[in-house]
Design a protein around this motif. Structure first.
Motif, PDB file in Angstrom:
ATOM      1  N   UNK A 286      -1.509 -13.091  -8.180  1.00  0.00           N
ATOM      2  CA  UNK A 286      -0.440 -14.084  -8.243  1.00  0.00           C
ATOM      3  C   UNK A 286       0.041 -14.315  -9.673  1.00  0.00           C
ATOM      4  N   UNK A 287      -0.807 -13.986 -10.656  1.00  0.00           N
ATOM      5  CA  UNK A 287      -0.422 -14.166 -12.051  1.00  0.00           C
ATOM      6  C   UNK A 287       0.275 -12.937 -12.627  1.00  0.00           C
ATOM      7  N   UNK A 288       0.328 -11.873 -11.874  1.00  0.00           N
ATOM      8  CA  UNK A 288       0.976 -10.667 -12.356  1.00  0.00           C
ATOM      9  C   UNK A 288       2.481 -10.897 -12.408  1.00  0.00           C
ATOM     10  N   UNK A 289       3.129 -10.300 -13.399  1.00  0.00           N
ATOM     11  CA  UNK A 289       4.562 -10.510 -13.578  1.00  0.00           C
ATOM     12  C   UNK A 289       5.341  -9.986 -12.366  1.00  0.00           C
ATOM     13  N   UNK A 290       6.461 -10.644 -12.084  1.00  0.00           N
ATOM     14  CA  UNK A 290       7.254 -10.280 -10.900  1.00  0.00           C
ATOM     15  C   UNK A 290       7.752  -8.839 -10.948  1.00  0.00           C
ATOM     16  N   UNK A 291       8.109  -8.359 -12.142  1.00  0.00           N
ATOM     17  CA  UNK A 291       8.616  -6.985 -12.226  1.00  0.00           C
ATOM     18  C   UNK A 291       7.528  -5.973 -11.881  1.00  0.00           C
ATOM     19  N   UNK A 292       6.281  -6.274 -12.250  1.00  0.00           N
ATOM     20  CA  UNK A 292       5.180  -5.375 -11.913  1.00  0.00           C
ATOM     21  C   UNK A 292       4.891  -5.399 -10.423  1.00  0.00           C
ATOM     22  N   UNK A 293       4.953  -6.576  -9.814  1.00  0.00           N
ATOM     23  CA  UNK A 293       4.760  -6.655  -8.360  1.00  0.00           C
ATOM     24  C   UNK A 293       5.838  -5.879  -7.617  1.00  0.00           C
ATOM     25  N   UNK A 294       7.080  -5.974  -8.084  1.00  0.00           N
ATOM     26  CA  UNK A 294       8.169  -5.232  -7.452  1.00  0.00           C
ATOM     27  C   UNK A 294       7.952  -3.729  -7.602  1.00  0.00           C
ATOM     28  N   UNK A 295       7.514  -3.295  -8.788  1.00  0.00           N
ATOM     29  CA  UNK A 295       7.273  -1.866  -9.015  1.00  0.00           C
ATOM     30  C   UNK A 295       6.132  -1.354  -8.142  1.00  0.00           C
ATOM     31  N   UNK A 296       5.052  -2.136  -8.023  1.00  0.00           N
ATOM     32  CA  UNK A 296       3.916  -1.727  -7.189  1.00  0.00           C
ATOM     33  C   UNK A 296       4.329  -1.661  -5.723  1.00  0.00           C
ATOM     34  N   UNK A 297       5.072  -2.662  -5.256  1.00  0.00           N
ATOM     35  CA  UNK A 297       5.556  -2.664  -3.870  1.00  0.00           C
ATOM     36  C   UNK A 297       6.400  -1.421  -3.593  1.00  0.00           C
ATOM     37  N   UNK A 298       7.330  -1.123  -4.496  1.00  0.00           N
ATOM     38  CA  UNK A 298       8.179   0.046  -4.302  1.00  0.00           C
ATOM     39  C   UNK A 298       7.406   1.342  -4.346  1.00  0.00           C
ATOM     40  N   UNK A 299       6.410   1.423  -5.210  1.00  0.00           N
ATOM     41  CA  UNK A 299       5.637   2.669  -5.341  1.00  0.00           C
ATOM     42  C   UNK A 299       4.810   2.945  -4.095  1.00  0.00           C
ATOM     43  N   UNK A 300       4.105   1.934  -3.597  1.00  0.00           N
ATOM     44  CA  UNK A 300       3.300   2.129  -2.384  1.00  0.00           C
ATOM     45  C   UNK A 300       4.212   2.474  -1.196  1.00  0.00           C
ATOM     46  N   UNK A 301       5.334   1.774  -1.081  1.00  0.00           N
ATOM     47  CA  UNK A 301       6.272   2.094  -0.005  1.00  0.00           C
ATOM     48  C   UNK A 301       6.840   3.495  -0.134  1.00  0.00           C
ATOM     49  N   UNK A 302       7.051   3.943  -1.367  1.00  0.00           N
ATOM     50  CA  UNK A 302       7.567   5.296  -1.576  1.00  0.00           C
ATOM     51  C   UNK A 302       6.568   6.328  -1.078  1.00  0.00           C
TER      52      UNK A 302
END
Length: 444
Positions: free
Chosen positions: A254-270
Motif C-alpha cells: 500500500x505504500x508503494x508509489x502509484x506509478x509502480x503499482x500501475x507498471x506491475x499490474x500492466x506487466x503481470x497482465x501482459x
C-alpha cells in the motif's frame, strides 16, 4: 564433477553442430580413402548418418545442448554471482546468469529472424516477429545488468530502469502485432490457393479469439507503459545507485508509489495475455500446417511444433514468472525473489521463450517452403493464372470442341483427402477452374 560434465556437454554440442550443419559427409566424393575416419566428423564405421529418418528432432536437441553448455559455462567460469554486491537490487534477473541468458536468446532470435528475412520464400512479418522479440531481450539484458534498481521495495529506482523496460515491452508488443500480420497474410495466401477456407466457422472463431487476445495484450502494454513513463518523470523516485542502500527493506504494497503499482499490474497482465494470445495463434498455425502439408524442419514434425508453441508459454515459458509469484503468495514467508533465484527460474523461462520462437521459426519456414514448392510465391499475383485460363478457353473455341471433364475438374489427391479428416481442418474443396460449365457455354 562439473568439469567433466561441462567438457562432455561442449564436446557433444560441437559434434552435433558438425553433423547437423555440414551437409557433405566427406571432403571428397566418394567418401572412401581407405581410412576409417575419412568422414568430416570422423564417424568411422557408422553406416547411418545422424540426419537420417531414424533420428528425429535434432534441431531442438542441438539448440538445447548449446543453451545448456552456455548456461553451465557461465555458472562454472564466472565466480561472481552479480556485477554488484549485494546481488539483489529489486531486479529478478540481476544475477550474471540471468542477464547473460537474456543476451543469448536475444542473439539467437535475431539470427533466426535475419535468416527468415533473407529467405525469399518467407513473409517479412514472420522475420520481424523474431527480430523485434530479440531486440526486446537486448533491452531486457541491459535492464538486468546495468540499470537494475526498480524501486519496488523502497520507492527509489533508476530512471534508466523505467525507460529501458518501457522500450522492451514496446518491442515485445510490436512482435506480437507482427505475429498477427503474419497469420493474416498466410491465411489469405492459403485461401487464394484454395487450400483453406477463411469463411468457415472454426477459422472465424480463431481469428476473433486472436484479435481479442491481442487487444487485451495491447491494453496491458498501455498500462505498463504509462506506469513506467510516469515513474520516469517523478524525480523523487530516482536514484543513481544500481544497488539499494537498504536491500532488505520491504515496504507494504500500500505504500508503494502509484506509478509502480500501475507498471506491475500492466506487466503481470501482459504476461497472462501473451500466453492467451498463443492459444488461437498456435491453433491457426496448426490448421495452416495441415492445409499446406509441410512435413519436418530440422527433424521435428511441424504438427508437434504447433502444439508445443501453445504449451510452452503456460508451463516453463513466460507464465513461469507468474507461477513463481503465485507460489510465493501461497507459501507463507517465501519471497518471490528468493524462490525465483533458488529454482533458476530465469534460465528455465529464457529457454522456454527460445524454444517457443525457434518452433515458430520452423513452422513459418516449413509453411512457406511447402506453399512455394507447389504454387510459387504465395504472395504473387494471379494474373498469370487468369491469362492461362483465357488462352485455354480461346483454344477451345477455335477447335469447336468443348473441354473435357478431365481438363476442367481437379480431383483432390489422397493426401488432401486425408487432411480433410479429423482436427478442425479447414482445407478448401477443389473447384473447377473458372467454372467448367462457363467454359463450355462459351463454346456453344
Amino acid at each position: 564433477m562439473y568439469g567433466v560434465i561441462f567438457l562432455t556437454i561442449v564436446y557433444a554440442a560441437f559434434t552435433l553442430a558438425v553433423q547437423v550443419l555440414v551437409e557433405e559427409e566427406c571432403l571428397n566424393d566418394p567418401c572412401n580413402s581407405e581410412g576409417l575416419d575419412s568422414s568430416i566428423l570422423g564417424r568411422g564405421v557408422l553406416e547411418r548418418p545422424l540426419r537420417s529418418s531414424k533420428f528425429k528432432m535434432y534441431g531442438v536437441i542441438f539448440l538445447t545442448i548449446v543453451y545448456a553448455a552456455f548456461t553451465l559455462a557461465v555458472q562454472v567460469l564466472v565466480e561472481e554471482e552479480c556485477l554488484n554486491d549485494p546481488c539483489n537490487s529489486e531486479g529478478l534477473d540481476s544475477s550474471i546468469l540471468g542477464w547473460a541468458t537474456d543476451f543469448f536468446i536475444a542473439g539467437a532470435m535475431m539470427t533466426l529472424g535475419l535468416f527468415l528475412l533473407c529467405n525469399k520464400e518467407t513473409t517479412r512479418s514472420a522475420a520481424w516477429t523474431l527480430i523485434l522479440m530479440g531486440l526486446a531481450y537486448v533491452l531486457g539484458g541491459l535492464g538486468h545488468s546495468i540499470w537494475t534498481n526498480s524501486g519496488y521495495d523502497d520507492n527509489l529506482g533508476q530512471q534508466e530502469y523505467y525507460i529501458c523496460w518501457a522500450g522492451s515491452f514496446t518491442l515485445m508488443t510490436l512482435s506480437v502485432w507482427q505475429t498477427v500480420r503474419y497469420l493474416s497474410s498466410t491465411l489469405q495466401s492459403l485461401n487464394d490457393q484454395h487450400r483453406i477456407m477463411m469463411d468457415q466457422a472454426p477459422i472465424r472463431r480463431l481469428k476473433r479469439f486472436l484479435r481479442v487476445t491481442f487487444a487485451i495484450n495491447f491494453l496491458f502494454w498501455a498500462a505498463l507503459l504509462g506506469g513506467y513513463l510516469w515513474c520516469a518523470t517523478k524525480t523523487d523516485l530516482h536514484t543513481d545507485s544500481a544497488v539499494d542502500d537498504v536491500p532488505e527493506l520491504d515496504q507494504p504494497e500500500k505504500d508503494r508509489d502509484e506509478c509502480l503499482n500501475l507498471a506491475i499490474f500492466g506487466e503481470v497482465g501482459w504476461y497472462i495475455s501473451f500466453a492467451l494470445f498463443w492459444i488461437p495463434a498456435a491453433r491457426l498455425l496448426r490448421n495452416m500446417q495441415r492445409a499446406a502439408q509441410p512435413t519436418r524442419i530440422y527433424g521435428m514434425p511441424l504438427a508437434w511444433a504447433t502444439w508445443w508453441i501453445m504449451i510452452v508459454p503456460w508451463t516453463f515459458g513466460i507464465m513461469l514468472i507468474v507461477w513463481v509469484g503465485v507460489t510465493s503468495l501461497i507459501i507463507d514467508g517465501e519471497m518471490a525473489v528468493d524462490l525465483y533465484s533458488d529454482i533458476y527460474a530465469a534460465v528455465i523461462y529464457h529457454y522456454g521463450m527460445l524454444l517457443q520462437y525457434f518452433l515458430f521459426h520452423n513452422v513459418a519456414l516449413g509453411l512457406h517452403q511447402a506453399m512455394s514448392a507447389v504454387h510459387g510465391d504465395p504472395n504473387a499475383d494471379k494474373e498469370d493464372d487468369i491469362d492461362t485460363e483465357k488462352a485455354r478457353n480461346n483454344d477451345a473455341i477455335i477447335d469447336h470442341e468443348p473441354p473435357s471433364v478431365h481438363e476442367t475438374t481437379t480431383t483432390p489427391s489422397n493426401e488432401e483427402e486425408d487432411d480433410a479428416v479429423g482436427d478442425e481442418t479447414l482445407v478448401a474443396p477443389k473447384h473447377e477452374e473458372n467454372g467448367g460449365a462457363s467454359s463450355s457455354a462459351q463454346v456453344f
